[in-house]
Enzyme design. Structure first.
Site, PDB file in Angstrom:
ATOM      1  CE  LYS A  85      -1.822   1.613   4.062  1.00  0.00           C
ATOM      2  NZ  LYS A  85      -1.557   3.036   4.318  1.00  0.00           N
ATOM      3  CG  ASN A  86       2.110   2.730   3.530  1.00  0.00           C
ATOM      4  OD1 ASN A  86       0.968   3.071   3.226  1.00  0.00           O
ATOM      5  ND2 ASN A  86       2.451   2.418   4.770  1.00  0.00           N
ATOM      6  NE  ARG A  99      -1.503  12.344   8.246  1.00  0.00           N
ATOM      7  CZ  ARG A  99      -1.316  13.587   8.652  1.00  0.00           C
ATOM      8  NH1 ARG A  99      -2.302  14.242   9.199  1.00  0.00           N
ATOM      9  NH2 ARG A  99      -0.154  14.169   8.530  1.00  0.00           N
ATOM     10  CG  ASP A 146      -4.191  10.290  11.770  1.00  0.00           C
ATOM     11  OD1 ASP A 146      -3.487  10.343  12.793  1.00  0.00           O
ATOM     12  OD2 ASP A 146      -3.827   9.775  10.717  1.00  0.00           O
ATOM     13  CG  ASP A 186       2.236   1.342   9.944  1.00  0.00           C
ATOM     14  OD1 ASP A 186       1.908   2.128  10.850  1.00  0.00           O
ATOM     15  OD2 ASP A 186       2.478   1.706   8.787  1.00  0.00           O
TER      16      ASP A 186
HETATM   17  N1  EPU Z   1       6.374  14.085  11.293  1.00  0.00           N
HETATM   18  C1  EPU Z   1       6.551  15.389  11.694  1.00  0.00           C
HETATM   19  N2  EPU Z   1       6.728  16.332  10.729  1.00  0.00           N
HETATM   20  C2  EPU Z   1       6.740  16.025   9.405  1.00  0.00           C
HETATM   21  C3  EPU Z   1       6.556  14.681   9.004  1.00  0.00           C
HETATM   22  C4  EPU Z   1       6.363  13.712   9.987  1.00  0.00           C
HETATM   23  O1  EPU Z   1       6.541  15.715  12.881  1.00  0.00           O
HETATM   24  O2  EPU Z   1       6.913  16.924   8.573  1.00  0.00           O
HETATM   25  C5  EPU Z   1       6.150  13.057  12.333  1.00  0.00           C
HETATM   26  C6  EPU Z   1       4.743  12.452  12.212  1.00  0.00           C
HETATM   27  O3  EPU Z   1       3.796  13.224  12.895  1.00  0.00           O
HETATM   28  C7  EPU Z   1       4.941  11.079  12.815  1.00  0.00           C
HETATM   29  C8  EPU Z   1       6.382  10.740  12.449  1.00  0.00           C
HETATM   30  O4  EPU Z   1       7.023  11.980  12.115  1.00  0.00           O
HETATM   31  O5  EPU Z   1       4.824  11.179  14.199  1.00  0.00           O
HETATM   32  C9  EPU Z   1       6.521   9.764  11.292  1.00  0.00           C
HETATM   33  O6  EPU Z   1       5.891  10.296  10.155  1.00  0.00           O
HETATM   34  P1  EPU Z   1       6.288   9.850   8.688  1.00  0.00           P
HETATM   35  O7  EPU Z   1       6.322  11.076   7.855  1.00  0.00           O
HETATM   36  O8  EPU Z   1       7.506   8.982   8.709  1.00  0.00           O
HETATM   37  O9  EPU Z   1       5.044   8.964   8.282  1.00  0.00           O
HETATM   38  P2  EPU Z   1       4.011   9.176   7.094  1.00  0.00           P
HETATM   39  O10 EPU Z   1       4.749   9.386   5.824  1.00  0.00           O
HETATM   40  O11 EPU Z   1       2.981  10.155   7.475  1.00  0.00           O
HETATM   41  C10 EPU Z   1       4.016   6.636   6.466  1.00  0.00           C
HETATM   42  C11 EPU Z   1       2.982   5.559   6.302  1.00  0.00           C
HETATM   43  C12 EPU Z   1       2.406   5.177   7.654  1.00  0.00           C
HETATM   44  C13 EPU Z   1       3.560   4.714   8.541  1.00  0.00           C
HETATM   45  C14 EPU Z   1       4.650   5.791   8.632  1.00  0.00           C
HETATM   46  C15 EPU Z   1       5.865   5.355   9.419  1.00  0.00           C
HETATM   47  C16 EPU Z   1       2.051   6.018   4.152  1.00  0.00           C
HETATM   48  C17 EPU Z   1       0.865   6.409   3.366  1.00  0.00           C
HETATM   49  N3  EPU Z   1       1.901   6.023   5.454  1.00  0.00           N
HETATM   50  O12 EPU Z   1       3.334   7.745   7.058  1.00  0.00           O
HETATM   51  O13 EPU Z   1       1.546   4.071   7.394  1.00  0.00           O
HETATM   52  O14 EPU Z   1       3.074   4.457   9.836  1.00  0.00           O
HETATM   53  O15 EPU Z   1       5.074   6.156   7.299  1.00  0.00           O
HETATM   54  O16 EPU Z   1       6.462   4.234   8.828  1.00  0.00           O
HETATM   55  O17 EPU Z   1       3.098   5.683   3.611  1.00  0.00           O
HETATM   56  C18 EPU Z   1      -0.300   2.625   7.696  1.00  0.00           C
HETATM   57  O18 EPU Z   1       0.004   2.094   6.610  1.00  0.00           O
HETATM   58  O19 EPU Z   1      -1.157   2.121   8.474  1.00  0.00           O
HETATM   59  C19 EPU Z   1       0.370   3.882   8.093  1.00  0.00           C
HETATM   60  C20 EPU Z   1      -0.085   4.690   9.051  1.00  0.00           C
END
Ligand code: EPU
Length: 441
Positions: free
Chosen positions: A41-42, A111, A135, A324
């Site tokens: 998915k990601n 998101r 969220d 996850d």
């Molecule tokens: N964060 C910040 N500032 C930013 C970006 C992130 O503070 O500018 C924080 C976030 O709030 C969070 C942490 O850093 O606490 C990690 O965020 P990250 O950006 O790494 O995650 P994401 O890109 O929003 C993706 C996956 C998530 C997965 C995370 C961590 C997708 C669509 N989503 O999210 O997947 O948990 O990486 O590996 O790729 C899921 O599939 O169930 C899911 C939530």
């Protein structure tokens, strides 16, 4: 993807509303058999967005039939692309002119839509994207996405909840150091940098396999990228990219979830078409809890113990234990023979689901980013609500072990990340079904 229309008719001609469905599980069966994993998915979500970088016809294979893919299809269509699904293949036609915006109703539902910022700025120098709120996992700011793109020359204003971004002269390559190896920020910067003027280096980049797969996809499109999968990624901007064809890497989270389904039921499950190396830490913790794991290059099998042992772990960016997979592992440890201590380092509110597991009899204390799980001998079925994708899956896993019947509500969250979760668990021998909410009362 028609089945993700909110209201429709099922194969028997009955009307349904998938947003109002629930899963009813009768626990106690040991799972046995094998299950093949679909595309991650990601990875799929980001590569759908990456296609916006090149006008023309793109073809993707091994695309999972999940709600988030359908939602990302809607985002692309809003921007002007056309998506057609045929089984697990997805063809996307990207026009020359894009409508550079992602509205609130779509961003709220998913998101990940925020990663359109980089490619829209790279293609046309302008983007209007609704700012995603927090969220069920926490506040989830996007400051690192914005700071990085700013360093590349973009300007941002926030007007009425919409982020208005402009880079009239195009994005310009530069050095960016991320405070934390954010997956989304790394992807957004990569997607902006491939068409930027000059060289961009991202330090402290996320090292997740999905980032490496995104880079493979972009290189096939003609991008010049070095170091994806390591902490330093260097991108030399090119003038234009071409459409391409790609088969996605396997979803390590889907694989890991079915592994825990085998483990928690004391069963024997073989996971096929996956990359066990992408789950090294998670498989190690399953072994520590008493599972017997065998593995090849593209499969692994899990034999669950009668009762798992306690295990401590902390979630970390790849190659650490994946956040996850945390809720699924907590479900397993809730029936262990001792006390486990879990530390959640990625999200600030990822234990909200613990209350639902406690309704089933789990003994869990949470304090800030820690959870102490005192294993209980048995869980007992009751109505629970899925608060997000992974917690939803973990409640179904707990229900497979629980005595009696568990009704998991709000299962549309599970649909976001798992294709036919019920059917695949049934194929492993689980006793569960999906029905309209309240149909059993
Ligand atoms: N964060 C910040 N500032 C930013 C970006 C992130 O503070 O500018 C924080 C976030 O709030 C969070 C942490 O850093 O606490 C990690 O965020 P990250 O950006 O790494 O995650 P994401 O890109 O929003 C993706 C996956 C998530 C997965 C995370 C961590 C997708 C669509 N989503 O999210 O997947 O948990 O990486 O590996 O790729 C899921 O599939 O169930 C899911 C939530």
């Amino acid at each position: 993807m028609g089945r993700f229309e909110p209201v429709g008719r099922n194969e028997r001609g009955q009307t349904y509303n998938w947003q109002m469905e629930e899963i009813v599980v009768t626990g106690g069966r040991q799972l046995k058999g094998s299950v093949a994993v679909l595309g991650a998915k990601n990875a799929v979500l980001k590569q759908m967005v990456a296609m916006l970088l090149a006008p023309g016809t793109h073809l993707l294979h091994n695309v999972p039939g999940i709600l988030d893919v359908a939602l990302m299809g809607r985002v692309l269509e809003h921007i002007g692309a056309t998506c057609s699904f045929d089984g697990h293949a997805l063809t996307v036609e990207v026009p020359d002119q894009l409508r550079p915006e992602a509205p609130l109703d779509l961003v709220r539902q998913m998101r990940a839509s925020i990663v359109v910022l980089g490619p829209l700025l790279a293609r046309g120098g302008v983007a209007r994207v609704a700012l995603p709120g927090g969220d069920d996992l926490g506040a989830r700011p996007i400051d690192m996405h914005i700071d990085g793109l700013r360093k590349m020359g973009a300007q941002f204003e926030l007007e009425h909840g919409m982020l208005i971004a402009g880079a009239p002269g195009g994005l310009v390559g530069t050095e960016i150091g991320l405070e934390f190896p954010s997956v989304g920020a790394t992807e957004n910067l990569l997607l902006g940098a491939v068409l930027a003027n000059g060289e961009t280096t991202v330090h402290n980049a996320a090292r997740e396999p999905e980032i490496e797969d995104l880079a493979v996809f972009l290189v096939k499109m003609g991008a010049r990228i070095q170091g994806a999968g390591t902490s330093t990624i260097t991108v030399e901007g090119v003038e234009a990219l071409q459409p391409t064809t790609h088969e996605f890497l396997a979803d390590r989270l889907e694989a890991g979830t079915y592994a825990v389904a085998g483990a928690i039921t004391g069963g024997e499950v073989r996971i096929e078409r996956c990359i066990p190396d992408h789950l090294r830490m998670e498989l190690r913790k399953l072994t520590d809890s008493g599972c017997i794991i065998e593995r090849g290059d593209d499969w692994f099998s899990v034999i669950g113990p009668d009762r798992p042992g306690p295990v401590d772990f902390a979630t970390l960016p790849f190659p650490g234990f994946h956040t996850d997979m945390q809720p699924q592992m907590v479900a397993l440890l809730s029936v262990s023979s001792g006390t486990s201590v879990i530390t959640e380092n990625i999200y600030d509110a990822r234990f909200r689901y613990a209350g639902e597991l406690m309704r089933m009899g789990a003994d869990i204390t949470t304090e800030w980013q820690h959870a102490v799980i005192r294993g209980v001998e048995k869980l007992s079925g009751c109505p629970v609500i899925a608060p997000d994708i992974r917690a939803g899956a973990s409640l179904v896993l707990a229900a497979l072990r629980a005595e009696g019947e568990t009704v998991v509500g709000d299962v549309h969250h599970i649909d976001r990340g798992y294709e036919d979760f019920v059917g695949r668990l049934q194929s492993l021998g689980a006793q569960l079904e999906r029905r309209q909410a309240g149909a059993g009362t």
